[in-house]
Write an enzyme that holds these catalytic residues in place. Sequence first.
Site, PDB file in Angstrom:
ATOM      1  N   LYS A  12     -24.165 -52.358  37.681  1.00  0.00           N
ATOM      2  CA  LYS A  12     -24.935 -52.851  36.472  1.00  0.00           C
ATOM      3  C   LYS A  12     -24.661 -54.199  36.069  1.00  0.00           C
ATOM      4  O   LYS A  12     -23.757 -54.889  36.527  1.00  0.00           O
ATOM      5  CB  LYS A  12     -24.564 -51.794  35.299  1.00  0.00           C
ATOM      6  CG  LYS A  12     -24.997 -50.319  35.416  1.00  0.00           C
ATOM      7  CD  LYS A  12     -24.443 -49.843  34.140  1.00  0.00           C
ATOM      8  CE  LYS A  12     -25.136 -48.117  34.073  1.00  0.00           C
ATOM      9  NZ  LYS A  12     -24.818 -47.510  32.878  1.00  0.00           N
ATOM     10  N   TYR A  52     -34.674 -44.735  32.912  1.00  0.00           N
ATOM     11  CA  TYR A  52     -34.053 -43.884  31.988  1.00  0.00           C
ATOM     12  C   TYR A  52     -34.691 -43.105  30.919  1.00  0.00           C
ATOM     13  O   TYR A  52     -33.988 -42.708  29.901  1.00  0.00           O
ATOM     14  CB  TYR A  52     -33.072 -45.067  30.910  1.00  0.00           C
ATOM     15  CG  TYR A  52     -31.690 -45.548  31.840  1.00  0.00           C
ATOM     16  CD1 TYR A  52     -30.893 -44.372  32.105  1.00  0.00           C
ATOM     17  CD2 TYR A  52     -31.443 -46.577  31.782  1.00  0.00           C
ATOM     18  CE1 TYR A  52     -29.880 -44.848  32.728  1.00  0.00           C
ATOM     19  CE2 TYR A  52     -30.017 -47.053  32.407  1.00  0.00           C
ATOM     20  CZ  TYR A  52     -29.166 -46.048  32.826  1.00  0.00           C
ATOM     21  OH  TYR A  52     -27.968 -46.635  33.238  1.00  0.00           O
ATOM     22  N   PHE A  60     -29.132 -44.666  21.556  1.00  0.00           N
ATOM     23  CA  PHE A  60     -28.847 -45.774  22.420  1.00  0.00           C
ATOM     24  C   PHE A  60     -29.943 -46.239  23.555  1.00  0.00           C
ATOM     25  O   PHE A  60     -29.681 -47.117  24.036  1.00  0.00           O
ATOM     26  CB  PHE A  60     -27.622 -45.490  22.905  1.00  0.00           C
ATOM     27  CG  PHE A  60     -27.486 -44.441  24.039  1.00  0.00           C
ATOM     28  CD1 PHE A  60     -28.068 -44.391  25.213  1.00  0.00           C
ATOM     29  CD2 PHE A  60     -26.997 -43.158  23.544  1.00  0.00           C
ATOM     30  CE1 PHE A  60     -27.872 -43.045  26.140  1.00  0.00           C
ATOM     31  CE2 PHE A  60     -26.938 -42.033  24.359  1.00  0.00           C
ATOM     32  CZ  PHE A  60     -27.247 -42.036  25.579  1.00  0.00           C
ATOM     33  N   ARG A  88     -19.724 -39.296  41.305  1.00  0.00           N
ATOM     34  CA  ARG A  88     -19.366 -39.188  40.087  1.00  0.00           C
ATOM     35  C   ARG A  88     -17.791 -39.496  39.603  1.00  0.00           C
ATOM     36  O   ARG A  88     -17.521 -39.925  38.885  1.00  0.00           O
ATOM     37  CB  ARG A  88     -19.998 -38.047  39.491  1.00  0.00           C
ATOM     38  CG  ARG A  88     -21.633 -38.040  39.550  1.00  0.00           C
ATOM     39  CD  ARG A  88     -22.300 -38.691  38.439  1.00  0.00           C
ATOM     40  NE  ARG A  88     -21.695 -38.468  37.287  1.00  0.00           N
ATOM     41  CZ  ARG A  88     -22.277 -38.955  36.201  1.00  0.00           C
ATOM     42  NH1 ARG A  88     -23.472 -39.981  36.318  1.00  0.00           N
ATOM     43  NH2 ARG A  88     -22.134 -38.976  34.829  1.00  0.00           N
ATOM     44  N   THR A  94     -18.211 -41.587  31.209  1.00  0.00           N
ATOM     45  CA  THR A  94     -19.101 -42.396  31.121  1.00  0.00           C
ATOM     46  C   THR A  94     -18.534 -43.676  30.113  1.00  0.00           C
ATOM     47  O   THR A  94     -18.775 -44.779  30.182  1.00  0.00           O
ATOM     48  CB  THR A  94     -20.170 -41.788  30.005  1.00  0.00           C
ATOM     49  OG1 THR A  94     -20.715 -40.766  30.786  1.00  0.00           O
ATOM     50  CG2 THR A  94     -21.307 -42.900  29.627  1.00  0.00           C
ATOM     51  N   ARG A 105     -14.917 -47.200  36.559  1.00  0.00           N
ATOM     52  CA  ARG A 105     -15.094 -47.416  35.260  1.00  0.00           C
ATOM     53  C   ARG A 105     -13.632 -47.748  34.476  1.00  0.00           C
ATOM     54  O   ARG A 105     -13.540 -48.453  33.377  1.00  0.00           O
ATOM     55  CB  ARG A 105     -15.844 -46.336  34.317  1.00  0.00           C
ATOM     56  CG  ARG A 105     -17.365 -46.473  34.691  1.00  0.00           C
ATOM     57  CD  ARG A 105     -18.203 -45.125  34.318  1.00  0.00           C
ATOM     58  NE  ARG A 105     -19.631 -45.261  34.386  1.00  0.00           N
ATOM     59  CZ  ARG A 105     -20.317 -44.312  34.238  1.00  0.00           C
ATOM     60  NH1 ARG A 105     -20.016 -43.225  33.963  1.00  0.00           N
ATOM     61  NH2 ARG A 105     -21.686 -44.551  34.268  1.00  0.00           N
ATOM     62  N   ASN A 115     -20.567 -50.172  31.306  1.00  0.00           N
ATOM     63  CA  ASN A 115     -19.665 -49.221  32.064  1.00  0.00           C
ATOM     64  C   ASN A 115     -19.779 -49.561  33.503  1.00  0.00           C
ATOM     65  O   ASN A 115     -19.492 -48.670  34.324  1.00  0.00           O
ATOM     66  CB  ASN A 115     -19.680 -47.855  31.685  1.00  0.00           C
ATOM     67  CG  ASN A 115     -20.955 -47.055  31.866  1.00  0.00           C
ATOM     68  OD1 ASN A 115     -22.092 -47.823  32.333  1.00  0.00           O
ATOM     69  ND2 ASN A 115     -21.291 -46.071  31.587  1.00  0.00           N
ATOM     70  N   HIS A 118     -23.936 -46.908  37.710  1.00  0.00           N
ATOM     71  CA  HIS A 118     -24.656 -45.635  37.377  1.00  0.00           C
ATOM     72  C   HIS A 118     -24.400 -44.849  38.657  1.00  0.00           C
ATOM     73  O   HIS A 118     -24.396 -45.477  39.638  1.00  0.00           O
ATOM     74  CB  HIS A 118     -26.248 -46.155  37.108  1.00  0.00           C
ATOM     75  CG  HIS A 118     -26.980 -44.947  37.303  1.00  0.00           C
ATOM     76  ND1 HIS A 118     -27.520 -44.087  36.150  1.00  0.00           N
ATOM     77  CD2 HIS A 118     -27.644 -44.371  38.127  1.00  0.00           C
ATOM     78  CE1 HIS A 118     -28.305 -42.914  36.475  1.00  0.00           C
ATOM     79  NE2 HIS A 118     -28.382 -43.234  37.884  1.00  0.00           N
ATOM     80  N   GLU A 129     -34.522 -40.861  41.755  1.00  0.00           N
ATOM     81  CA  GLU A 129     -34.029 -42.245  41.518  1.00  0.00           C
ATOM     82  C   GLU A 129     -34.067 -43.200  42.996  1.00  0.00           C
ATOM     83  O   GLU A 129     -34.377 -44.343  42.650  1.00  0.00           O
ATOM     84  CB  GLU A 129     -32.583 -42.188  41.008  1.00  0.00           C
ATOM     85  CG  GLU A 129     -32.523 -41.524  39.601  1.00  0.00           C
ATOM     86  CD  GLU A 129     -31.253 -41.387  39.034  1.00  0.00           C
ATOM     87  OE1 GLU A 129     -30.281 -41.926  39.738  1.00  0.00           O
ATOM     88  OE2 GLU A 129     -31.049 -40.994  37.838  1.00  0.00           O
TER      89      GLU A 129
HETATM   90  N1  UDP Z   1     -24.865 -44.824  27.034  1.00  0.00           N
HETATM   91  C1  UDP Z   1     -24.515 -45.691  25.877  1.00  0.00           C
HETATM   92  N2  UDP Z   1     -24.210 -44.889  24.920  1.00  0.00           N
HETATM   93  C2  UDP Z   1     -23.864 -43.835  24.668  1.00  0.00           C
HETATM   94  C3  UDP Z   1     -23.768 -42.953  25.816  1.00  0.00           C
HETATM   95  C4  UDP Z   1     -24.444 -43.593  27.139  1.00  0.00           C
HETATM   96  O1  UDP Z   1     -24.760 -46.783  25.735  1.00  0.00           O
HETATM   97  O2  UDP Z   1     -23.412 -43.072  23.610  1.00  0.00           O
HETATM   98  C5  UDP Z   1     -25.403 -45.465  28.137  1.00  0.00           C
HETATM   99  C6  UDP Z   1     -24.226 -45.739  29.360  1.00  0.00           C
HETATM  100  O3  UDP Z   1     -24.355 -46.960  29.660  1.00  0.00           O
HETATM  101  C7  UDP Z   1     -24.490 -44.514  30.185  1.00  0.00           C
HETATM  102  C8  UDP Z   1     -26.014 -44.486  30.025  1.00  0.00           C
HETATM  103  O4  UDP Z   1     -26.254 -44.775  28.683  1.00  0.00           O
HETATM  104  O5  UDP Z   1     -24.060 -44.948  31.529  1.00  0.00           O
HETATM  105  C9  UDP Z   1     -26.442 -43.197  30.469  1.00  0.00           C
HETATM  106  O6  UDP Z   1     -25.673 -42.177  29.786  1.00  0.00           O
HETATM  107  P1  UDP Z   1     -25.248 -40.874  30.779  1.00  0.00           P
HETATM  108  O7  UDP Z   1     -25.023 -39.603  29.660  1.00  0.00           O
HETATM  109  O8  UDP Z   1     -26.373 -40.420  31.470  1.00  0.00           O
HETATM  110  O9  UDP Z   1     -23.988 -41.210  31.318  1.00  0.00           O
HETATM  111  P2  UDP Z   1     -23.578 -41.501  32.855  1.00  0.00           P
HETATM  112  O10 UDP Z   1     -24.515 -40.372  33.575  1.00  0.00           O
HETATM  113  O11 UDP Z   1     -23.960 -42.921  33.073  1.00  0.00           O
HETATM  114  O12 UDP Z   1     -22.103 -41.184  32.954  1.00  0.00           O
HETATM  115 MG    MG Z   2     -26.372 -39.940  33.622  1.00  0.00          MG
END
Ligand code: UDP
Ligand code: MG
Length: 137
Positions: A12, A52, A60, A88, A94, A105, A115, A118, A129
Amino acid sequence: MSSLEQTLSIIKPDAYERNLSEKIKAIFIKNNLSILKSKKLHISKDEAAEFYKVHQSKPFYDQLCNYLSSGPIEVLILEGDNAVSKNRELMGATDPKNAKDGTIRHLYGISIDKNSVHGSDSVENAKIEINFFFKIS
Ligand code: UDP
Ligand code: MG
């Protein structure tokens, strides 16, 4: 059970701009995920919104789309045994505050939005994707 999978990783904007791409890619390689393809790009807000769209009802969402389109990123196709879940695990939670020691992370994330990486969350979404960024079926 192990299965050979592919998954999509995105370095990112916060990580790309701090020149962390090579360090993050080295973590994947060290953990037996090979990088089949990679490309650097700077997507538009509309492209981020499409990517997204599963999050479109979240509070958000708008900020997330602004962020992913705010600067250059690097997208990677990773391949290896159980690549989706392994990526993952290597990424960590996250919110970097909750990410385990040694995860990407934990090492590099700044905040829940910045963070650093992705990773696809399922084999099915990985295909969608990868196709989105590399236009392969
Ligand atoms: N995100 C955010 N605020 C939140 C939760 C998620 O800005 O409260 C952003 C964060 O960058 C995250 C992305 O949205 O990586 C996608 O969220 P997801 O729950 O899919 O998390 P990930 O799969 O990236 O761990
Ligand atoms: Mg996700």
